[in-house]
Scaffold this motif. Sequence first.
Motif, PDB file in Angstrom:
ATOM      1  N   PHE A  44      81.803  27.301  67.886  1.00  0.00           N
ATOM      2  CA  PHE A  44      83.421  27.768  67.185  1.00  0.00           C
ATOM      3  C   PHE A  44      83.945  28.822  68.235  1.00  0.00           C
ATOM      4  O   PHE A  44      83.479  28.977  69.616  1.00  0.00           O
ATOM      5  N   TRP A  45      84.706  29.207  67.955  1.00  0.00           N
ATOM      6  CA  TRP A  45      85.976  30.332  68.941  1.00  0.00           C
ATOM      7  C   TRP A  45      85.122  31.187  68.324  1.00  0.00           C
ATOM      8  O   TRP A  45      85.844  31.950  67.092  1.00  0.00           O
ATOM      9  N   GLU A  46      84.778  32.026  68.863  1.00  0.00           N
ATOM     10  CA  GLU A  46      85.086  34.184  68.746  1.00  0.00           C
ATOM     11  C   GLU A  46      85.942  34.385  69.422  1.00  0.00           C
ATOM     12  O   GLU A  46      86.132  34.844  70.594  1.00  0.00           O
ATOM     13  N   THR A  47      87.047  35.283  68.504  1.00  0.00           N
ATOM     14  CA  THR A  47      88.258  35.716  69.099  1.00  0.00           C
ATOM     15  C   THR A  47      87.255  37.292  69.497  1.00  0.00           C
ATOM     16  O   THR A  47      88.244  37.836  70.316  1.00  0.00           O
ATOM     17  N   GLY A  48      85.813  37.938  69.663  1.00  0.00           N
ATOM     18  CA  GLY A  48      85.933  39.376  70.403  1.00  0.00           C
ATOM     19  C   GLY A  48      86.410  40.812  69.358  1.00  0.00           C
ATOM     20  O   GLY A  48      86.197  41.913  69.153  1.00  0.00           O
ATOM     21  N   GLN A  49      86.662  40.256  67.959  1.00  0.00           N
ATOM     22  CA  GLN A  49      86.563  41.111  67.288  1.00  0.00           C
ATOM     23  C   GLN A  49      85.810  41.233  66.698  1.00  0.00           C
ATOM     24  O   GLN A  49      84.210  40.957  67.046  1.00  0.00           O
ATOM     25  N   TRP A  50      85.321  42.604  65.565  1.00  0.00           N
ATOM     26  CA  TRP A  50      84.117  43.546  65.100  1.00  0.00           C
ATOM     27  C   TRP A  50      83.488  41.723  64.536  1.00  0.00           C
ATOM     28  O   TRP A  50      84.223  41.474  64.075  1.00  0.00           O
ATOM     29  N   MET A  51      82.663  41.572  64.582  1.00  0.00           N
ATOM     30  CA  MET A  51      81.607  40.536  63.864  1.00  0.00           C
ATOM     31  C   MET A  51      80.173  41.014  63.605  1.00  0.00           C
ATOM     32  O   MET A  51      78.918  41.381  63.535  1.00  0.00           O
ATOM     33  N   THR A  52      79.139  40.182  62.433  1.00  0.00           N
ATOM     34  CA  THR A  52      78.073  39.697  62.764  1.00  0.00           C
ATOM     35  C   THR A  52      77.493  38.448  63.120  1.00  0.00           C
ATOM     36  O   THR A  52      78.178  37.891  62.691  1.00  0.00           O
ATOM     37  N   ALA A  53      76.486  38.143  63.216  1.00  0.00           N
ATOM     38  CA  ALA A  53      75.734  36.739  63.217  1.00  0.00           C
ATOM     39  C   ALA A  53      74.590  36.820  62.637  1.00  0.00           C
ATOM     40  O   ALA A  53      73.971  38.015  62.786  1.00  0.00           O
ATOM     41  N   GLU A  54      74.712  36.214  61.859  1.00  0.00           N
ATOM     42  CA  GLU A  54      72.549  35.793  60.749  1.00  0.00           C
ATOM     43  C   GLU A  54      72.304  34.369  61.422  1.00  0.00           C
ATOM     44  O   GLU A  54      72.715  33.252  60.624  1.00  0.00           O
ATOM     45  N   ASN A  55      71.090  34.541  61.380  1.00  0.00           N
ATOM     46  CA  ASN A  55      70.225  33.391  61.345  1.00  0.00           C
ATOM     47  C   ASN A  55      69.946  32.741  59.858  1.00  0.00           C
ATOM     48  O   ASN A  55      69.020  33.570  59.243  1.00  0.00           O
ATOM     49  N   VAL A  56      71.046  31.638  59.607  1.00  0.00           N
ATOM     50  CA  VAL A  56      70.580  31.563  57.529  1.00  0.00           C
ATOM     51  C   VAL A  56      69.673  30.097  57.829  1.00  0.00           C
ATOM     52  O   VAL A  56      69.051  29.695  56.869  1.00  0.00           O
ATOM     53  N   GLY A  57      68.829  30.023  58.617  1.00  0.00           N
ATOM     54  CA  GLY A  57      67.834  28.883  58.744  1.00  0.00           C
ATOM     55  C   GLY A  57      66.814  28.955  58.776  1.00  0.00           C
ATOM     56  O   GLY A  57      65.951  29.754  58.833  1.00  0.00           O
ATOM     57  N   GLN A  58      66.047  27.674  59.663  1.00  0.00           N
ATOM     58  CA  GLN A  58      64.624  27.564  59.569  1.00  0.00           C
ATOM     59  C   GLN A  58      64.316  28.364  60.626  1.00  0.00           C
ATOM     60  O   GLN A  58      64.850  27.193  61.582  1.00  0.00           O
ATOM     61  N   GLY A  59      63.648  28.646  61.676  1.00  0.00           N
ATOM     62  CA  GLY A  59      62.934  28.056  62.785  1.00  0.00           C
ATOM     63  C   GLY A  59      63.925  29.529  63.040  1.00  0.00           C
ATOM     64  O   GLY A  59      64.937  29.928  62.752  1.00  0.00           O
ATOM     65  N   GLU A  60      63.600  29.822  64.308  1.00  0.00           N
ATOM     66  CA  GLU A  60      64.404  30.300  65.325  1.00  0.00           C
ATOM     67  C   GLU A  60      66.515  29.161  65.731  1.00  0.00           C
ATOM     68  O   GLU A  60      65.999  28.801  64.801  1.00  0.00           O
ATOM     69  N   ALA A  61      67.332  29.742  66.207  1.00  0.00           N
ATOM     70  CA  ALA A  61      68.981  29.926  66.281  1.00  0.00           C
ATOM     71  C   ALA A  61      68.626  30.501  67.620  1.00  0.00           C
ATOM     72  O   ALA A  61      68.414  31.023  68.400  1.00  0.00           O
ATOM     73  N   GLU A  62      69.169  29.072  68.071  1.00  0.00           N
ATOM     74  CA  GLU A  62      69.211  29.711  69.561  1.00  0.00           C
ATOM     75  C   GLU A  62      71.190  28.969  70.058  1.00  0.00           C
ATOM     76  O   GLU A  62      71.757  28.195  69.433  1.00  0.00           O
ATOM     77  N   LEU A  63      71.892  30.038  70.387  1.00  0.00           N
ATOM     78  CA  LEU A  63      73.364  29.928  70.857  1.00  0.00           C
ATOM     79  C   LEU A  63      73.704  29.759  72.182  1.00  0.00           C
ATOM     80  O   LEU A  63      72.567  31.140  73.009  1.00  0.00           O
ATOM     81  N   ILE A  64      74.660  29.609  72.392  1.00  0.00           N
ATOM     82  CA  ILE A  64      75.402  29.716  74.266  1.00  0.00           C
ATOM     83  C   ILE A  64      76.024  30.651  73.918  1.00  0.00           C
ATOM     84  O   ILE A  64      77.069  29.873  72.743  1.00  0.00           O
TER      85      ILE A  64
END
Length: 124
Positions: free
Chosen positions: A96-116
């Motif tokens: 996904f494209w993040e614009t650089g605006q104010w935001m939150t990210a939440e892990n809503v799955g089972q186990g860890e979430a990994e992002l690049i």
Amino acid sequence: MRPNSVFLAVAVLSVAWAGAIQADEPKMPPRQVLLEKSVELPVNKVNSRVVRVIFPEGYKTPLHTHEGPGPRYVVKGKVKIEEGGQVREYGPGEVFWETGQWMTAENVGQGEAELIIMELGTPK
């Protein structure tokens, strides 16, 4: 051997030998475009950065911004992104494209979430 037979034998061996060489050459792996976006930046020179982040199960970031806009790739897990009044969820292999605006990210799955996270910011 007759001249035509010699020519035919050489031709057959040449084709077989060329085929064997081509079979040994490594082939380029297939490519899949995950995201393509035209971006207009306010400066000609940018500071690019690639960051790996791992969110524990249930973790939600505080409201924040990143140094710059850019693509984000979900390696594993499931994340909910709230940015610019929009809410979307992304899973493994999604970009996904993040614009650089104010935001939150939440892990809503089972186990860890990994992002690049790839950021395109102004030079320091």
